[in-house]
Design a protein around this motif. Structure first.
Motif, PDB file in Angstrom:
ATOM      1  N   LEU A  27       8.994   8.588  15.112  1.00 37.76           N
ATOM      2  CA  LEU A  27       8.018   9.609  15.466  1.00 37.76           C
ATOM      3  C   LEU A  27       7.177  10.039  14.270  1.00 37.76           C
ATOM      4  CD1 LEU A  27      10.186  11.932  17.752  1.00 37.76           C
ATOM      5  CD2 LEU A  27       8.592  10.142  18.456  1.00 37.76           C
ATOM      6  N   SER A  28       7.639   9.768  13.084  1.00 35.98           N
ATOM      7  CA  SER A  28       6.937  10.237  11.889  1.00 35.98           C
ATOM      8  C   SER A  28       7.172   9.270  10.743  1.00 35.98           C
ATOM      9  CB  SER A  28       7.426  11.632  11.502  1.00 35.98           C
ATOM     10  OG  SER A  28       6.807  12.084  10.324  1.00 35.98           O
ATOM     11  N   GLY A  29       6.099   8.786  10.154  1.00 39.28           N
ATOM     12  CA  GLY A  29       6.222   7.842   9.058  1.00 39.28           C
ATOM     13  C   GLY A  29       6.789   8.484   7.807  1.00 39.28           C
ATOM     14  N   LEU A  30       7.443   7.688   7.004  1.00 42.13           N
ATOM     15  CA  LEU A  30       8.045   8.171   5.766  1.00 42.13           C
ATOM     16  C   LEU A  30       6.995   8.712   4.799  1.00 42.13           C
ATOM     17  CD1 LEU A  30      10.768   8.330   4.170  1.00 42.13           C
ATOM     18  CD2 LEU A  30      10.166   6.101   3.194  1.00 42.13           C
ATOM     19  N   ASN A  31       5.766   8.188   4.900  1.00 41.93           N
ATOM     20  CA  ASN A  31       4.714   8.598   3.969  1.00 41.93           C
ATOM     21  C   ASN A  31       3.691   9.543   4.604  1.00 41.93           C
ATOM     22  OD1 ASN A  31       3.397   6.827   5.651  1.00 41.93           O
ATOM     23  ND2 ASN A  31       2.550   5.544   4.032  1.00 41.93           N
ATOM     24  N   ASN A  32       4.070  10.192   5.717  1.00 46.06           N
ATOM     25  CA  ASN A  32       3.183  11.163   6.378  1.00 46.06           C
ATOM     26  C   ASN A  32       3.560  12.586   5.982  1.00 46.06           C
ATOM     27  OD1 ASN A  32       1.982   9.020   7.594  1.00 46.06           O
ATOM     28  ND2 ASN A  32       2.630   9.501   9.664  1.00 46.06           N
ATOM     29  N   CYS A  33       3.537  12.846   4.688  1.00 40.87           N
ATOM     30  CA  CYS A  33       4.031  14.124   4.168  1.00 40.87           C
ATOM     31  C   CYS A  33       2.938  15.161   3.973  1.00 40.87           C
ATOM     32  CB  CYS A  33       4.732  13.894   2.827  1.00 40.87           C
ATOM     33  SG  CYS A  33       6.512  14.083   2.919  1.00 40.87           S
TER      34      CYS A  33
END
Length: 277
Positions: A185-191
């Motif tokens: 649901l959420s990429g590791l690099n979508n911070c």
């Protein structure tokens, strides 16, 4: 097990929504569903706005897939973020870590966060506060519309995944399968920016502006815990939170303006139709 699958997460999120609707309004929470269906059927403006909001949520869901398959961009701004703020997250974790705090904050991060967004729309529907229903939908749209370009063009990895930061991913203590179950649901690099921060702040500001003191307290306390959880659990950087807070303030302010404007136009149109028929 509470976090066994996305089905159990969805189930408990739904239960949270029901409880929040009841506590936030002291009315039958299922009135929100009937009010939503009625509004979608009878108000074209709301139907279009609701469809646009659903569309941006779907776009966010497939952003990671688009990035991996079609977007050839391999920048990593994580070292720069770490250079700005150093070991802030690590020091905060060392200061506050306790085994009994972890499941509480994970619960707010995973379940209450989603329930607040859905519950906000439901609360305003139950209270017939159409301007705030519109405002909430607009604000959600603005949050995602402004965050997605950053996810694509300014990728920042989660704090725990950057080894020099020395951050521990405490989420795994209560949700061992997080990476396989929830990660899609959420990429590791979508911070950057933190949507958990921006949307929580947005819902709190909208609640304080709605006049519903009970809901304002619920969303305010929840937002504070959710923002704290992004550091404690080892997910976000301080920069993510600051950017998310600014985004939340902007989205809620613009959302309220657009919501009131849309509601006023809807009332004017309705009055005109009554006078001419």
């Amino acid at each position: 097990m509470l976090y066994q699958s996305m089905n159990t997460i969805a189930l408990f999120t739904t239960l949270n929504v029901i409880v929040l609707l009841w506590v936030g309004t002291l009315h039958n929470p299922f009135k929100a569903l009937f009010a939503l269906v009625k509004e979608l059927v009878t108000t074209p403006r709301f139907f279009i706005l609701f469809a646009a909001m659903a569309g941006i949520l779907m776009l966010n869901k497939y952003e990671l897939q688009f990035e991996q398959e079609y977007f050839n961009y391999h920048k990593d701004f994580t070292p720069m973020i770490f250079g700005w703020e150093g070991s802030f997250v690590k020091h905060l974790q060392e200061l506050f870590y306790s085994p009994w705090i972890t499941p509480i904050l994970a619960y707010f991060y995973l379940l209450v966060f989603q329930a607040l967004i859905i519950g906000s729309i439901g609360v305003y529907l139950i209270q017939h506060n159409k301007a705030h229903v519109y405002a909430t939908c607009y604000a959600i749209l603005i949050n995602y519309a402004m965050a997605i370009p950053f996810f694509l063009l300014f990728p920042v990895n989660e704090a725990w995944s950057y080894q020099p930061a020395g951050v521990t991913f405490y989420m795994l203590e209560v949700f061992p399968d997080f990476e396989s179950v929830y990660r899609p649901l959420s990429g590791l690099n979508n911070c950057f920016p933190s949507l958990h921060t921006s949307l929580s702040v947005t819902m709190a500001i909208l609640a304080f502006r709605s006049g519903n003191k009970r809901w304002a307290i619920i969303t305010g306390v929840s937002a504070a815990l959710i923002v704290f959880s992004i550091f404690y659990l080892g997910i976000h950087w301080l920069s993510d939170m600051i950017a998310g807070s600014l985004l939340g303030i902007f989205a809620s302010t613009l959302g309220i303006y657009l919501g009131r404007l849309t509601h006023q136009k809807a009332r004017t149109t309705s009055l005109y139709n009554k006078l001419t028929n």
